[in-house]
Write a protein that holds these residues in place. Structure first.
Motif, short mmCIF file in Angstrom:
data_model
loop_
_atom_site.label_atom_id
_atom_site.label_comp_id
_atom_site.label_asym_id
_atom_site.label_seq_id
_atom_site.Cartn_x
_atom_site.Cartn_y
_atom_site.Cartn_z
N GLY A 1 -2.47 6.29 -4.34
CA GLY A 1 -1.28 6.48 -3.50
C GLY A 1 -1.53 6.61 -2.01
N PHE A 2 -2.79 6.54 -1.57
CA PHE A 2 -3.06 6.60 -0.13
C PHE A 2 -2.54 5.32 0.53
CE2 PHE A 2 -5.93 9.87 -1.49
CZ PHE A 2 -6.08 10.72 -0.40
N VAL A 3 -2.00 5.49 1.75
CA VAL A 3 -1.43 4.37 2.47
C VAL A 3 -2.18 4.19 3.79
CG1 VAL A 3 0.68 3.51 3.58
CG2 VAL A 3 0.82 4.77 1.41
N ASN A 4 -2.48 2.93 4.08
CA ASN A 4 -3.18 2.57 5.32
C ASN A 4 -2.27 2.83 6.52
OD1 ASN A 4 -4.36 1.26 7.43
ND2 ASN A 4 -4.67 -0.68 6.36
N SER B 1 -14.87 -2.45 5.70
CA SER B 1 -15.57 -3.32 4.74
C SER B 1 -15.71 -2.67 3.36
CB SER B 1 -16.97 -3.62 5.28
OG SER B 1 -17.69 -2.40 5.37
N ASN B 2 -15.31 -1.42 3.22
CA ASN B 2 -15.56 -0.69 1.96
C ASN B 2 -14.42 -0.96 0.95
OD1 ASN B 2 -16.45 1.02 -0.01
ND2 ASN B 2 -16.68 2.82 1.32
N ASN B 3 -14.38 -2.22 0.48
CA ASN B 3 -13.26 -2.65 -0.37
C ASN B 3 -13.16 -1.86 -1.67
OD1 ASN B 3 -12.42 -4.61 1.39
ND2 ASN B 3 -13.93 -6.08 0.63
N HIS B 4 -14.31 -1.53 -2.22
CA HIS B 4 -14.36 -0.84 -3.50
C HIS B 4 -13.66 0.53 -3.38
CE1 HIS B 4 -17.33 0.87 -6.73
NE2 HIS B 4 -16.07 0.99 -7.09
N ALA B 5 -14.01 1.30 -2.34
CA ALA B 5 -13.40 2.62 -2.16
C ALA B 5 -11.94 2.50 -1.71
CB ALA B 5 -14.21 3.43 -1.15
N ARG B 6 -11.64 1.48 -0.90
CA ARG B 6 -10.24 1.31 -0.45
C ARG B 6 -9.32 1.12 -1.65
NH1 ARG B 6 -10.02 -3.04 4.33
NH2 ARG B 6 -7.83 -2.84 3.86
N LYS B 7 -9.79 0.34 -2.61
CA LYS B 7 -9.01 0.07 -3.82
C LYS B 7 -8.74 1.38 -4.58
CE LYS B 7 -9.72 -2.44 -7.69
NZ LYS B 7 -10.66 -3.15 -8.56
N LEU B 8 -9.78 2.21 -4.61
CA LEU B 8 -9.67 3.49 -5.32
C LEU B 8 -8.62 4.39 -4.65
CD1 LEU B 8 -10.70 5.70 -7.26
CD2 LEU B 8 -12.67 5.99 -5.78
N TYR B 9 -8.67 4.49 -3.32
CA TYR B 9 -7.70 5.34 -2.61
C TYR B 9 -6.28 4.79 -2.74
CZ TYR B 9 -11.66 7.81 -0.60
OH TYR B 9 -12.80 8.55 -0.44
N GLU B 10 -6.15 3.47 -2.66
CA GLU B 10 -4.80 2.88 -2.76
C GLU B 10 -4.23 3.11 -4.17
OE1 GLU B 10 -5.32 -1.18 -1.48
OE2 GLU B 10 -5.74 -0.55 0.58
N LYS B 11 -5.11 3.04 -5.16
CA LYS B 11 -4.68 3.27 -6.55
C LYS B 11 -4.06 4.67 -6.70
CE LYS B 11 -7.93 3.89 -9.73
NZ LYS B 11 -9.08 3.57 -10.62
N GLN C 1 -8.86 1.70 13.58
CA GLN C 1 -9.56 1.87 14.85
C GLN C 1 -11.04 1.57 14.69
OE1 GLN C 1 -10.28 6.47 14.96
NE2 GLN C 1 -8.20 6.17 15.67
N ASP C 2 -11.56 0.68 15.53
CA ASP C 2 -13.00 0.36 15.60
C ASP C 2 -13.67 0.24 14.23
OD1 ASP C 2 -12.41 0.87 18.23
OD2 ASP C 2 -13.31 2.88 18.21
N GLY C 3 -13.23 -0.66 13.42
CA GLY C 3 -13.90 -0.90 12.14
C GLY C 3 -13.59 0.13 11.07
N GLU C 4 -12.79 1.13 11.41
CA GLU C 4 -12.41 2.14 10.42
C GLU C 4 -10.91 2.13 10.19
OE1 GLU C 4 -13.87 6.04 11.38
OE2 GLU C 4 -15.68 5.59 10.23
N ILE C 5 -10.53 2.56 9.02
CA ILE C 5 -9.11 2.62 8.67
C ILE C 5 -8.77 4.07 8.36
CG2 ILE C 5 -7.41 1.89 6.95
CD1 ILE C 5 -9.07 -0.55 6.47
N ILE C 6 -7.60 4.50 8.80
CA ILE C 6 -7.13 5.83 8.42
C ILE C 6 -6.14 5.68 7.27
CG2 ILE C 6 -5.83 7.87 9.16
CD1 ILE C 6 -7.00 7.52 11.93
N TYR C 7 -6.42 6.40 6.20
CA TYR C 7 -5.51 6.42 5.05
C TYR C 7 -4.88 7.80 4.96
CZ TYR C 7 -6.73 2.09 2.59
OH TYR C 7 -6.86 0.78 2.20
N LYS C 8 -3.60 7.84 4.58
CA LYS C 8 -2.94 9.14 4.40
C LYS C 8 -2.19 9.17 3.08
CE LYS C 8 -2.47 10.28 9.29
NZ LYS C 8 -3.20 11.53 9.44
N LEU C 9 -2.15 10.35 2.49
CA LEU C 9 -1.37 10.57 1.26
C LEU C 9 -0.39 11.69 1.53
CD1 LEU C 9 -1.02 10.09 -1.86
CD2 LEU C 9 -2.56 12.02 -2.16
N LYS C 10 0.90 11.38 1.41
CA LYS C 10 1.93 12.42 1.56
C LYS C 10 2.13 13.09 0.22
CE LYS C 10 5.18 12.03 5.21
NZ LYS C 10 5.87 11.15 6.04
#
Ligand SMILES: CC(=O)SCCNC(=O)CCNC(=O)[C@H](O)C(C)(C)COP(=O)(O)OP(=O)(O)OC[C@H]1O[C@@H](n2cnc3c(N)ncnc32)[C@H](O)[C@@H]1OP(=O)(O)O
Length: 151
Positions: A133-136, A121-131, A140-149
């Protein structure tokens, strides 16, 4: 020039870290500074766990920790990232995250992948990480794992 400083938490600055506060609605999105400091002592994941404050000039405005397996290439997790409510929306979150990514590469030269989990649900922070270069990667259980290579 990026003037944001990252300082390890110690006996001289832990009270400044403790004074960081979020909006009530944000408190469920991230572990509190105190909880993160307890984890630094307990090491719940049996990994190294380093807590830091984020500062600019004489102000402490943010916090994060790095949980990691020393000398690994792909087990580095940013957590607890938060900007004090008085300093949000001014670009400090974006600048700090850029500084944190550089810092991890300076401190851990063998690091190839940086990971984090975030509430769905943390859209604000998700946008920041995607900006930045982090990729979803997985959900799992309401959480998303993001990774940056890293390159
Ligand atoms: C791995 C983890 O630790 S996940 C947990 C992340 N932390 C949290 O959710 C804790 C609570 N939130 C926070 O501490 C902060 O809001 C942060 C860290 C997510 C962002 O910090 P900020 O200093 O506000 O970031 P910054 O000012 O750089 O803004 C980032 C983006 O969000 C937008 N934004 C800022 N404030 C708001 C707001 N209140 N509502 C909507 N969007 C906003 C900005 O416009 C910017 O978008 P843009 O790049 O498209 O212009």
């Amino acid at each position: 020039m990026n003037l944001i400083r990252i300082e390890p938490i110690d006996k001289n600055n832990w009270e400044e870290a403790h004074s960081i506060s979020l909006l009530k609605s944000q408190e469920k999105l991230v572990p509190s500074v105190i909880e993160s400091l307890a984890w630094a002592y307990i090491k719940p994941w049996d990994e190294a766990f380093d807590p830091y404050i984020l500062c600019k000039d004489d102000k402490t405005f943010g916090f994060f920790y790095l949980s990691y397996t020393p000398n690994s290439t792909n087990n580095y997790w940013i957590g607890g990232f938060q900007i004090d409510k008085e300093y949000q929306g001014m670009g400090l979150g974006t600048q700090s995250l850029k500084r944190i990514l550089d810092f991890i590469q300076e401190m851990h030269r063998q690091c190839e992948v940086i990971s984090l989990t975030i509430e769905k649900s943390n859209n604000h922070a998700r946008k920041l990480y995607e900006k930045l270069g982090f990729v979803n990667q997985e959900n799992q259980d309401g959480e998303i794992i993001y990774k940056l290579k890293l390159n």
